[in-house]
Design an enzyme around this catalytic site. Structure first.
Site, PDB file in Angstrom:
ATOM      1  N   SER A   1       8.528   5.894  -0.580  1.00 52.74           N
ATOM      2  CA  SER A   1       7.916   4.669  -0.049  1.00 52.74           C
ATOM      3  C   SER A   1       6.586   4.482  -0.747  1.00 52.74           C
ATOM      4  CB  SER A   1       7.694   4.812   1.461  1.00 52.74           C
ATOM      5  OG  SER A   1       6.858   3.785   1.958  1.00 52.74           O
TER       6      SER A   1
ATOM      7  N   TYR B   1       4.819   9.331   9.082  1.00 51.30           N
ATOM      8  CA  TYR B   1       5.725   8.746   8.097  1.00 51.30           C
ATOM      9  C   TYR B   1       5.151   8.899   6.690  1.00 51.30           C
ATOM     10  CZ  TYR B   1       8.403   5.177   5.573  1.00 51.30           C
ATOM     11  OH  TYR B   1       9.186   4.513   4.657  1.00 51.30           O
TER      12      TYR B   1
END
Length: 245
Positions: A140, A153
């Site tokens: 990401s 995350y």
């Protein structure tokens, strides 16, 4: 149709929607064979029906190493080999750490990190023996920078980046010819936001994601990486909406 993609067998986790689904569709259009793993069987059945005979699925929870091993076995039994692993499964139940949503922390570690490791472990014996293979992971943009309200995350996606870079170097030193590609998508219109349980954080993310690009944009980068000559490794790609700072 790209000659270096045609007839390659690609195992995809997180394949029932979003980036995984879009990638499966694009690879099929370019002559690949796809093996789809995800937890939602009905979605997988629908997708395989749409994709045709060059696709197959196995219900797979990447937290379970045995299920990922079964997914790889299904690929070998159906198509005789595995050429590419796309370890794409991931979740993003964002929250501030002060909320102490430790169950969500555990889920992110188990899916976003251990899921990648379980997938790697399932294909590495094959790739090492055949001295070829390609491992692609979805990290990401949060694997490159830190986002408040999304610390866990962000940590899991940084871990994916580091693991993949170390694995790439080890593979080169061992002479196994295994290519690696780590993807760093920004805002992409997937189901990722649905895993956020904190209303304030979810509302903020939904506002931010109004600039999101479609999963097909990420699928195109997967196709590009696979399509390169076997001697060429596209090791990292960042995929952002043009409007994302």
């Amino acid at each position: 149709m790209n000659n270096n993609v045609k007839d390659k067998v690609v195992v995809i986790t997180g394949a029932s929607s979003g980036i995984g689904e879009a990638t499966a569709q694009l690879l099929i259009e370019n002559g690949a064979k796809v093996v789809l793993g995800a937890r939602r069987e009905e979605r997988l059945k629908e997708l395989v029906k749409k994709l045709g005979d060059n696709s197959i699925y196995a219900v797979t929870d990447v937290r379970n190493a045995k299920e990922v091993e079964t997914l790889v076995k299904v690929a070998k039994d159906k198509f005789g080999k595995v050429d590419v692993l796309f370890a794409n499964a991931g979740i993003m139940p964002a929250s501030n750490m002060s909320e102490l949503k430790t169950d969500e922390w555990d889920d992110m570690v188990d899916i976003n990190i251990k899921g990648v490791l379980n997938s790697l472990a399932a294909v590495l014996p094959e790739f090492t023996a055949q001295k070829s293979g390609h491992v692609i992971t979805t990290s990401s943009i949060a694997g490159l920078k830190v986002f408040p309200g999304n610390s866990i995350y962000t940590g899991t996606k940084h871990a994916v980046r580091v693991i993949m870079d170390g694995f790439r170097m080890e593979s080169a030193m061992e002479g196994t010819n295994i290519r690696t590609t780590t993807l760093y998508p920004g805002a992409v219109a997937t189901e990722l936001l649905e895993t956020i349980s904190t209303p304030k954080v979810k509302n903020g993310m939904e506002q931010f994601y109004q600039i999101a690009i479609t999963p097909d944009a990420v699928a195109q980068t997967v196709l590009f990486a696979i399509s390169q000559p076997d001697s060429v490794g596209i090791t990292e790609m960042t995929i952002l909406p043009t409007k994302q700072a």
